[in-house]
Design a protein around this motif. Structure first.
Motif, short mmCIF file in Angstrom:
data_model
loop_
_atom_site.label_atom_id
_atom_site.label_comp_id
_atom_site.label_asym_id
_atom_site.label_seq_id
_atom_site.Cartn_x
_atom_site.Cartn_y
_atom_site.Cartn_z
N LYS A 57 -12.79 0.70 -0.25
CA LYS A 57 -12.04 1.80 -0.88
C LYS A 57 -12.55 2.09 -2.29
O LYS A 57 -12.45 3.21 -2.78
CB LYS A 57 -10.55 1.47 -0.89
N ASP A 59 -8.90 0.73 6.00
CA ASP A 59 -7.70 0.28 5.30
C ASP A 59 -6.53 0.53 6.24
O ASP A 59 -6.39 1.63 6.79
CB ASP A 59 -7.54 1.13 4.01
N SER A 60 -5.69 -0.49 6.44
CA SER A 60 -4.69 -0.39 7.51
C SER A 60 -3.75 0.81 7.31
O SER A 60 -3.37 1.49 8.27
CB SER A 60 -3.88 -1.68 7.61
N GLU A 61 -3.42 1.09 6.03
CA GLU A 61 -2.50 2.21 5.76
C GLU A 61 -3.14 3.55 6.12
O GLU A 61 -2.52 4.41 6.73
CB GLU A 61 -2.14 2.23 4.26
N ASN A 97 -4.00 -2.63 -5.69
CA ASN A 97 -4.50 -2.25 -4.37
C ASN A 97 -3.79 -0.99 -3.86
O ASN A 97 -4.44 -0.07 -3.35
CB ASN A 97 -4.32 -3.41 -3.38
N GLU A 112 -5.24 2.69 -3.17
CA GLU A 112 -4.98 3.32 -1.87
C GLU A 112 -4.35 4.71 -2.01
O GLU A 112 -4.58 5.58 -1.16
CB GLU A 112 -4.09 2.41 -1.02
#
Ligand code: NAD
Ligand code: MG
Length: 394
Positions: free
Chosen positions: A125, A150-152, A222, A226
């Motif tokens: 990211k 990125d999981s989100e 983080n 994000e």
């Protein structure tokens, strides 16, 4: 058969990627792997996978790997340095590039994958935070495909309408909601935060990750990175992005639509889910992750983020609003501060202070070329390093 390069194959995401690939050797061929300086681990990967290329971040480590491989696997070509990383990110035989180097060190190779029109599986990211517009422009100019790891963001991607290109309102989306676990210090007494150790900061309640992102999760920088990442990936303004604490990390993020519908993606917190999704998209393949047990999960909690506890989240949102090289400065100052914290040179609570000072003291300029971005990155690193040296000398 799709060829794949894994930038950062020895890291947490790199290893999870290899685990998913090991289940689908009929579909994917590992072409290249890369590591920083840890020869031992990449040597094991070379002997197991026999990629065509292995790259070390510096020539000295490349020499050590080359001589170690010369008897056992002379077919693996060993490259060294940034040029080697760029080369394997652009190989004609690699259709996919997993960008999983940590931090700014991944920028040039990830950008090279965009310029070469690859399917980029984006875990790094920081490269997007540093160079957002430049990177997104390179993706569209070269018809690259950008799939978030990125999981989100992977959850958001899954919840967006089919055919979604860029632009929320055209798709009937009113808001995106990023979930955040709150990390290991969600309930630690505020006056204790300056005493926490790197080991405590790296002990994430739900996810096993590299040390830098673990500290970022503990400060919630983080989540700040994000928010910026989501802004670029989904063309969303800061006020269209909400962050909600969700300690169980089962809902990975949500998309809210104009009609009041809210779509969420759920799953066990294991990065093999987004990795398998992005590899196979638009199809689905097994990831090796256990199915989610809703009865065992039992409850899903949500809370507001306390910005006094997590000032880094606010700093990131402000940098996003400022635009230009502000997010590059934020990222670089954070990398230097996190590394100093991990080395035991500064306290946990000083990370936010260093980032705040760098943003206040350094000039923000337009970020429309690589030179401006690299210069902002370098000056924020020099500024933060000096700040820490002066602080440590006191
Ligand atoms: P990690 O520290 O476990 O691995 C980092 C990888 O990058 C290693 O292969 C290392 O050798 C390589 N590397 C480090 N410094 C380098 C340098 N100077 N030059 C070349 N290579 C270098 O990190 P990770 O947890 O796997 O995270 C990787 C990226 O994925 C980060 O950007 C992180 O934010 C992102 N990410 C990670 C997770 C996770 O669950 N681990 C989740 C979401 C996003
Ligand atoms: Mg994440």
């Amino acid at each position: 058969m799709k060829g794949i390069t894994i930038l950062g194959s020895t890291g947490s995401i790199g290893q999870s990627t290899l685990d998913v690939l090991s289940r689908h050797q009929d579909k994917y061929q590992l072409i290249a792997i890369t590591a920083n300086t840890c020869v031992e681990q990449i040597l094991r990967q070379c002997l197991q996978w026999h990629p065509r290329y292995a790259v070390m971040a510096d020539e000295k480590s490349a020499d050590i790997l080359r001589s170690a491989l010369s008897n056992q696997a002379p077919d693996v070509e060993v490259l060294g340095g940034q040029q080697g990383l760029i080369q394997v990110a652009s190989l004609p035989e690699s259709d996919y590039v997993m960008a999983a180097i940590v931090g700014a060190a991944g920028l040039l190779s990830t950008l090279a994958a965009a310029q070469a029109g690859k399917r980029i599986l984006l875990a790094n990211k920081e490269s997007l935070v540093m160079s957002g517009k430049l990177f997104m422009d390179a993706v569209s100019a070269n018809h690259a495909q950008l799939l978030p790891i990125d999981s989100e963001h992977n959850a958001l991607f899954q919840c967006m309408p089919a055919g979604f290109v860029r632009g929320l309102s055209q798709s009937g989306v009113t808001r995106i909601v990023l979930t955040a676990s709150g990390g290991p210090f969600r309930t630690t007494a505020l006056e204790q935060l300056h005493t926490v150790t790197p080991e405590q900061a790296c002990l994430h309640p739900n996810w096993a990750m590299g040390r830098k992102i673990s500290v970022d999760s503990a400060t919630m920088m983080n989540k700040g990175l994000e928010v910026i990442e989501a802004g670029w990936l989904f063309n969303a303004a800061p006020d269209q992005i909400q962050v909600v604490l969700h300690p169980q990390s089962v809902i990975h993020s949500l998309v809210e639509y104009a009609d009041g519908s809210v779509l969420a993606q759920l799953g066990n917190p294991d990065m093999r889910v987004p990795i398998a999704h992005a590899l196979a998209w638009p199809e689905r393949i097994a990831s090796g992750v256990k199915p989610l047990d809703l009865i065992a999960t039992a409850r899903l909690d949500f809370e507001q983020v306390d910005l006094k506890r997590f000032p880094c989240l606010q700093l990131a949102t402000e940098a996003m609003k400022t635009g230009g090289t502000a997010t590059t400065i934020l990222n670089a100052a954070n990398e230097v501060a996190v590394s100093a914290f991990l080395d035991g040179r500064i306290q946990f609570t000083e990370i936010a202070r260093i980032v705040e000072n760098a943003l206040a003291d350094l000039k923000t300029v337009a970020a429309n070329n690589l030179e401006a971005i690299l210069e902002a990155d370098l000056s924020a690193r020099m500024y933060s390093t000096q700040y820490i040296e002066e602080r440590v000398a006191c």
